[in-house]
Design an enzyme around this catalytic site. Structure first.
Site, PDB file in Angstrom:
ATOM      1  N   GLU A 398       0.809  -1.214   0.000  1.00 58.56           N
ATOM      2  CA  GLU A 398       0.000   0.000   0.000  1.00 58.56           C
ATOM      3  C   GLU A 398       0.846   1.270   0.000  1.00 58.56           C
ATOM      4  O   GLU A 398       0.526   2.255  -0.672  1.00 58.56           O
ATOM      5  CB  GLU A 398      -0.950  -0.004   1.202  1.00 58.56           C
ATOM      6  CG  GLU A 398      -2.114  -0.963   1.102  1.00 58.56           C
ATOM      7  CD  GLU A 398      -1.764  -2.409   1.429  1.00 58.56           C
ATOM      8  OE1 GLU A 398      -2.628  -3.282   1.288  1.00 58.56           O
ATOM      9  OE2 GLU A 398      -0.590  -2.652   1.818  1.00 58.56           O
ATOM     10  N   GLN A 420      -8.015  -2.356  -0.736  1.00 61.90           N
ATOM     11  CA  GLN A 420      -8.889  -3.519  -0.829  1.00 61.90           C
ATOM     12  C   GLN A 420      -9.909  -3.493   0.312  1.00 61.90           C
ATOM     13  O   GLN A 420     -11.081  -3.768   0.123  1.00 61.90           O
ATOM     14  CB  GLN A 420      -8.062  -4.804  -0.786  1.00 61.90           C
ATOM     15  CG  GLN A 420      -8.834  -6.019  -1.241  1.00 61.90           C
ATOM     16  CD  GLN A 420      -7.908  -7.192  -1.490  1.00 61.90           C
ATOM     17  OE1 GLN A 420      -7.400  -7.789  -0.541  1.00 61.90           O
ATOM     18  NE2 GLN A 420      -7.674  -7.512  -2.754  1.00 61.90           N
ATOM     19  N   PHE A 421      -9.435  -3.139   1.499  1.00 63.83           N
ATOM     20  CA  PHE A 421     -10.269  -2.793   2.640  1.00 63.83           C
ATOM     21  C   PHE A 421      -9.655  -1.552   3.275  1.00 63.83           C
ATOM     22  O   PHE A 421      -8.428  -1.431   3.356  1.00 63.83           O
ATOM     23  CB  PHE A 421     -10.327  -3.926   3.672  1.00 63.83           C
ATOM     24  CG  PHE A 421     -11.082  -5.143   3.187  1.00 63.83           C
ATOM     25  CD1 PHE A 421     -12.432  -5.288   3.455  1.00 63.83           C
ATOM     26  CD2 PHE A 421     -10.447  -6.125   2.449  1.00 63.83           C
ATOM     27  CE1 PHE A 421     -13.128  -6.397   2.992  1.00 63.83           C
ATOM     28  CE2 PHE A 421     -11.128  -7.235   1.989  1.00 63.83           C
ATOM     29  CZ  PHE A 421     -12.478  -7.379   2.259  1.00 63.83           C
ATOM     30  N   ASP A 423      -9.230  -0.782   6.154  1.00 61.30           N
ATOM     31  CA  ASP A 423      -8.369  -1.140   7.290  1.00 61.30           C
ATOM     32  C   ASP A 423      -6.896  -1.218   6.874  1.00 61.30           C
ATOM     33  O   ASP A 423      -5.997  -0.916   7.663  1.00 61.30           O
ATOM     34  CB  ASP A 423      -8.774  -2.505   7.873  1.00 61.30           C
ATOM     35  CG  ASP A 423     -10.261  -2.654   8.070  1.00 61.30           C
ATOM     36  OD1 ASP A 423     -11.004  -2.558   7.058  1.00 61.30           O
ATOM     37  OD2 ASP A 423     -10.701  -2.874   9.207  1.00 61.30           O
ATOM     38  N   PHE A 424      -6.666  -1.622   5.611  1.00 63.55           N
ATOM     39  CA  PHE A 424      -5.297  -1.861   5.162  1.00 63.55           C
ATOM     40  C   PHE A 424      -4.526  -0.573   4.895  1.00 63.55           C
ATOM     41  O   PHE A 424      -3.323  -0.598   4.625  1.00 63.55           O
ATOM     42  CB  PHE A 424      -5.298  -2.724   3.891  1.00 63.55           C
ATOM     43  CG  PHE A 424      -5.908  -4.087   4.066  1.00 63.55           C
ATOM     44  CD1 PHE A 424      -6.153  -4.614   5.332  1.00 63.55           C
ATOM     45  CD2 PHE A 424      -6.252  -4.851   2.968  1.00 63.55           C
ATOM     46  CE1 PHE A 424      -6.721  -5.867   5.494  1.00 63.55           C
ATOM     47  CE2 PHE A 424      -6.818  -6.111   3.117  1.00 63.55           C
ATOM     48  CZ  PHE A 424      -7.060  -6.618   4.389  1.00 63.55           C
ATOM     49  N   HIS A 465     -11.232  -5.960   9.077  1.00 64.85           N
ATOM     50  CA  HIS A 465     -11.965  -5.710   7.836  1.00 64.85           C
ATOM     51  C   HIS A 465     -13.248  -4.909   8.062  1.00 64.85           C
ATOM     52  O   HIS A 465     -14.046  -4.760   7.142  1.00 64.85           O
ATOM     53  CB  HIS A 465     -12.345  -7.028   7.141  1.00 64.85           C
ATOM     54  CG  HIS A 465     -11.174  -7.823   6.657  1.00 64.85           C
ATOM     55  ND1 HIS A 465     -10.379  -8.564   7.498  1.00 64.85           N
ATOM     56  CD2 HIS A 465     -10.656  -7.988   5.406  1.00 64.85           C
ATOM     57  CE1 HIS A 465      -9.428  -9.157   6.791  1.00 64.85           C
ATOM     58  NE2 HIS A 465      -9.567  -8.829   5.523  1.00 64.85           N
TER      59      HIS A 465
END
Length: 659
Positions: A398, A420-421, A423-424, A465
């Site tokens: 990321e 992608q989420f 959270d990431f 997530h």
């Protein structure tokens, strides 16, 4: 040290000498000024000048170069007027950052230089983004970026090399291995003999060059850049060198053994090269003295110009206005009044597709977004329409991808990065809050990047997530944070976010993706970022909320008379629509601030504090915050219900009605 070469003529030898000598003489002057208290700090590159000068001379003037704080030779070789550099170091308006940053923490499009930030690593990924832009536009140009041997231990270094390798980007990574990271010797930083060997792990061509030999640096780098221009590819260079001063002047060099210091002083790049020129009768002592006097006179002249400029002054308004790149959205009205019932997820996909058509070099990047269409299928079919160059699968890195997006912006290409989420995003936190957010305030460069953030609970996905982490970013000046609750808003705000030249975190609630469907206007349109909307008019309590909170409030309304609640959907969290907040407080005199995020330090806390400070006289009761628990979000459905703010909303409303 063998300096002689058969490839260079006399004029080139002398040109190299002049370019090499200039940063040395400037540094010697700066060290005097530092002791006199006329500059605040200095990071010396004495002993390493041949690298910056040789590399820069080997490049074309319109190719981007990303130096570090010991690369004064990059700036002087690109012929930046010295008085501008001196003003920069004195914090004056005539520098490059309006006194907002120091030393070499700046960039300038005029000279195709992109300066470092103190975190070092992100500039490697930014170079990738610039090189990607060059490759997409088929410019046949190279990009060059510097780091030190200490920086090669950062994750950004490895992410950058991996991305450059996978995408075969025309970028040259230059490691200045000067033996120490501040006081820590190389033996305590990595366990290989040569850092150039790390190139093989990523399938990258690598070379070792004597960084104290200006002729070798110039000659070899000229060839390497020519090769990269002809066939885009990344190359890793390790320059063996040594810094003769401390990490910065206050730290000194007591940690360096005397014999090591003596060894490298004998290989001083300026002295060695000067002796070579004299011994080969390429230059006479009198010419050397003339060159030195000419440079010293230029330094003194430009110092006077810098000193004569008054100290910088500013205003609260000027400082506040420069946080964001100026942008006045020209609202694109809805021309086609036909509507189509779309799911939230489809509205986002439609907005993104239309933005890709409108901005025909815009790039989307993310994990699994190409042929697979993303884990939520938002970009399904995009590769077929826009191609793999513009819809790019990325490695799982990321930080490196966000940095590449910053590089694209420097080259005037818009980009959207999909987490992608949401959270990431923590894996890419540093470039967002320390690079994208600050780059316009520091040196006027926009960060034309949208980061899409699938977020939120209600899908039983647990602590990694299901977070809604908008408060991580609302605290950071320079970022805009958008959080739509309805398909119509999601499409219009996403198009507006793409048009905006500032970095935007665009939050999309996953639980709404396929559960919420409503009419959405067809065609391309935008909505104003920073403007809230009343979704239900009432007169007893204002519920100020956003995202899923809007739907919780609407669901609760079914148990009360319709005019009980005034529901204000913020839509944007930064900038915040304080005008609409004030209007609804004046109307109902009682306020609930509802958020899905955990309570402490959230957006609700900021709104509550603002109302207490600026609208206290209109309140008939304390402001109530209704938030999720101050715990990580759990996985099990029953535990998630306890966690979420929704379970406490009715009680809070009833208490406020009875107050």
């Amino acid at each position: 040290m063998q300096i002689d070469t058969q490839q260079l003529d006399k004029a080139t030898y002398i040109k190299l000498y002049k370019k090499l000598l200039k940063p040395r003489l400037i540094e010697e002057k700066m060290l005097i000024l530092l002791r006199q208290g006329k500059i605040s700090k200095w990071f010396s590159g004495i002993g390493q000048e041949a690298i910056a000068v040789g590399v820069t001379l080997a490049m074309k003037d319109d190719e981007y170069i990303l130096p570090m704080h010991r690369n004064l030779g990059v700036f002087t070789t690109r012929q930046i007027p010295l008085h501008r550099l001196f003003k920069q170091w004195q914090g004056k308006a005539g520098g490059f950052t309006n006194g907002r940053d120091r030393s070499f923490h700046f960039g300038t499009q005029d000279y195709k230089i992109v300066g470092m930030i103190s975190h070092l690593g992100p500039q490697l990924g930014v170079a990738n983004g610039i090189a990607l832009a060059q490759k997409l536009k088929k410019t046949n140009k190279a990009t060059c970026v510097f780091t030190g041997e200490g920086g090669t231990s950062e994750g950004d270094f490895h992410e950058a090399l991996n991305i450059a390798s996978v995408w075969q980007l025309p970028v040259v990574f230059c490691i200045e291995n000067n033996g120490y990271g501040l006081s820590t010797p190389s033996s305590q930083q990595y366990f290989i003999e040569d850092l150039a060997d790390r190139g093989a792990a990523y399938g990258i061509e690598s070379h070792i060059i004597d960084g104290n030999n200006i002729a070798e640096v110039y000659e070899k780098m000229t060839y390497i850049f020519e090769e990269v221009r002809k066939k885009p590819k990344p190359v890793l260079i390790e320059f063996k060198t040594f810094r003769q001063r401390g990490h910065e002047e206050a730290s000194g060099t007591k940690y360096v053994p005397d014999e090591l210091m003596d060894h490298w002083k004998e290989r001083d790049p300026v002295d060695s090269y000067e002796n070579f020129l004299f011994e080969k009768s390429i230059i006479e002592n009198s010419e050397i003295e003339d060159i030195k006097q000419t440079i010293k006179a230029e330094i003194d002249e430009h110092l006077k110009i810098a000193y004569d400029e008054p100290d910088i002054e500013s205003t609260l308004e000027d400082e506040s206005c420069d946080v964001f790149s100026p942008h006045k959205l020209k609202p694109i009205e809805i021309e086609n009044h036909n509507t189509k019932s779309l799911r939230y997820v489809d509205a986002i996909s439609a907005g993104l597709r239309l933005a890709m058509r409108k901005f025909n070099d815009m790039v989307i990047m993310g994990q699994d977004i190409a042929e697979y269409g993303g884990v939520f299928k938002i970009t399904e079919g995009f590769v077929e329409e826009f191609g793999q160059d513009r819809v790019r699968n990325t490695p799982i890195c990321e930080s490196g991808v966000i940095e590449a997006a910053m590089g694209l912006s420097i080259y005037d290409i818009k980009s959207v990065v999909e987490m992608q989420f949401g959270d990431f995003v923590s894996s890419g936190f540093n470039p967002i809050v320390n690079y994208l957010a600050k780059v316009h305030y520091r040196w006027g460069q926009n960060a034309d990047v949208v980061i899409r953030m699938p977020c939120g609970a209600g899908v039983g996905a647990g602590p990694f997530h299901s977070q809604t982490n908008e408060a991580w970013f609302t605290k950071t000046p320079g970022l805009k944070v958008v959080y739509p609750a309805f398909p119509e808003d999601a499409k219009g705000l996403l198009c507006a976010a793409v048009e905006d030249p500032n970095p935007i975190l665009f939050f999309e609630h996953k639980a709404l993706y396929r559960s919420l469907k409503s009419p959405v206007h067809e065609g391309y349109y935008t909505q104003e970022i920073g403007k809230a909307n009343i979704v239900n008019s009432g007169n007893k309590i204002s519920i100020i909320t956003y995202g899923m909170g809007v739907h919780w409030a609407l669901a609760l309304l079914e148990s009360y008379p319709e005019d009980t609640f005034e529901i204000l959907d913020l839509k944007t969290l930064k900038p915040l629509d304080n005008v609409s907040i004030l209007e609804t407080v004046k109307k109902t005199n009682k306020v609930v601030v509802l958020q899905e995020d955990s309570e402490f330090g959230g957006v609700a806390a900021e709104i509550s504090a603002w109302i207490s400070e600026y609208a206290f006289q209109f309140l008939d009761a304390p402001v109530k915050r209704v938030c999720s628990l101050d715990t990580p979000i759990p996985f099990a459905e029953n535990l998630e219900k306890i966690y979420l703010a929704n379970s406490r909303l009715k009680q809070a409303v009833d208490e406020l009605l009875e107050f």
